[in-house]
Design an enzyme around this catalytic site. Structure first.
Site, short mmCIF file in Angstrom:
data_model
loop_
_atom_site.label_atom_id
_atom_site.label_comp_id
_atom_site.label_asym_id
_atom_site.label_seq_id
_atom_site.Cartn_x
_atom_site.Cartn_y
_atom_site.Cartn_z
CG HIS A 17 -1.86 -0.92 1.25
ND1 HIS A 17 -1.92 -1.92 2.44
CD2 HIS A 17 -2.74 -1.39 0.49
CE1 HIS A 17 -3.03 -2.87 2.29
NE2 HIS A 17 -3.42 -2.44 1.08
CE LYS A 41 -13.94 -6.59 3.14
NZ LYS A 41 -12.42 -6.04 2.65
NE ARG A 90 -2.91 -7.31 -4.14
CZ ARG A 90 -3.88 -7.39 -3.11
NH1 ARG A 90 -3.15 -7.80 -2.14
NH2 ARG A 90 -4.92 -7.43 -3.11
CB SER A 128 -4.07 -6.45 5.14
OG SER A 128 -3.88 -5.04 4.45
P1 ADP Z 1 -9.79 -3.65 -0.45
O1 ADP Z 1 -10.67 -4.44 0.66
O2 ADP Z 1 -10.46 -2.55 -0.97
O3 ADP Z 1 -9.35 -4.60 -1.70
P2 ADP Z 1 -7.11 -3.55 0.43
O4 ADP Z 1 -6.66 -2.70 1.61
O5 ADP Z 1 -6.95 -4.81 0.69
O6 ADP Z 1 -8.82 -2.89 0.40
O7 ADP Z 1 -6.40 -2.94 -0.75
C1 ADP Z 1 -6.29 -1.52 -1.26
C2 ADP Z 1 -5.82 -1.48 -2.62
O8 ADP Z 1 -4.43 -1.52 -2.63
C3 ADP Z 1 -6.53 -2.40 -3.43
O9 ADP Z 1 -6.39 -1.70 -4.94
C4 ADP Z 1 -5.45 -3.44 -3.85
O10 ADP Z 1 -5.31 -4.11 -4.91
C5 ADP Z 1 -4.00 -2.54 -3.39
N1 ADP Z 1 -3.01 -3.38 -2.81
C6 ADP Z 1 -3.18 -4.39 -1.66
N2 ADP Z 1 -1.95 -4.83 -1.48
C7 ADP Z 1 -1.18 -4.40 -2.43
C8 ADP Z 1 0.16 -4.67 -3.02
N3 ADP Z 1 0.92 -5.59 -2.14
N4 ADP Z 1 0.54 -3.88 -3.94
C9 ADP Z 1 -0.04 -3.23 -4.63
N5 ADP Z 1 -1.31 -2.85 -4.53
C10 ADP Z 1 -1.71 -3.49 -3.35
#
Ligand code: ADP
Length: 162
Positions: A17, A41, A90, A128
């Site tokens: 992120h 959630k 990803r 996460s």
């Molecule tokens: P959501 O529940 O909206 O998917 P996340 O916090 O899991 O929320 O992810 C938010 C955004 O960050 C999404 O667009 C996700 O694809 C991106 N993201 C999550 N992990 C990574 C990573 N390791 N590298 C790049 N982008 C990521």
């Protein structure tokens, strides 16, 4: 001035992120990270904690702001006068869902565009969820997030086990 919002759960933020935030902050005049308060959630961290964690982790990025939000990303974009929604991609597994979301958002708000940043290769596997899974077994978290975040995860897990 081009403003981008980057919505997500960020429960909690990882290096993946933070990498997307840093790169977006170079391309856009302002980046507003939207931390989703989703009652469906049950996150590990409260929305206030997730905002706090991101504020600390992005304090050196002058054009980045962190806000909590509820509801649709397109509404969050409009409320913040953003023209762009940033999402990270990803792998192909992200693609189908993200494409559908982006197309839906385009129908809802044709004036807001979705921009995808492909993840840096070293974080392509990272989420996460994976970080929390490793933390639940006391694994080494140092590759997943900065020390302030990994410490917060460990403390939270420890408190939950009590
Ligand atoms: P959501 O529940 O909206 O998917 P996340 O916090 O899991 O929320 O992810 C938010 C955004 O960050 C999404 O667009 C996700 O694809 C991106 N993201 C999550 N992990 C990574 C990573 N390791 N590298 C790049 N982008 C990521």
């Amino acid at each position: 001035m081009v403003i981008a919002v980057y919505p997500g759960s960020f429960d909690p933020a990882t290096y993946g992120h933070l990498d997307v935030i840093r790169r977006a902050s170079v391309s856009f005049d302002k980046v507003i990270v939207g931390v989703l308060h989703n009652s469906a959630k049950s996150p590990l961290f409260s929305v206030e904690e997730r905002v706090n964690i991101l504020e600390k982790a992005t304090k050196d990025m002058a054009n980045v702001e962190i806000k909590a939000f509820e509801g649709l990303s397109v509404n969050f974009a409009r409320e913040n006068h953003a023209q762009v929604i940033v999402r990270g991609l990803r792998a192909v597994t992200d693609f189908e869902f993200e494409l559908q979301m982006a197309q839906t958002n385009r129908v809802l708000a044709p004036d807001v565009d979705t921009v995808f940043l492909t993840t840096s290769l070293e974080y392509a596997y990272l989420s996460s969820t994976i970080m929390k899974e490793v933390a639940s077994y006391d694994g080494d978290l140092s590759k997943f997030a900065p020390p302030e975040i990994t410490e917060a995860v460990k403390k939270k897990m420890h408190d939950l086990k009590k």
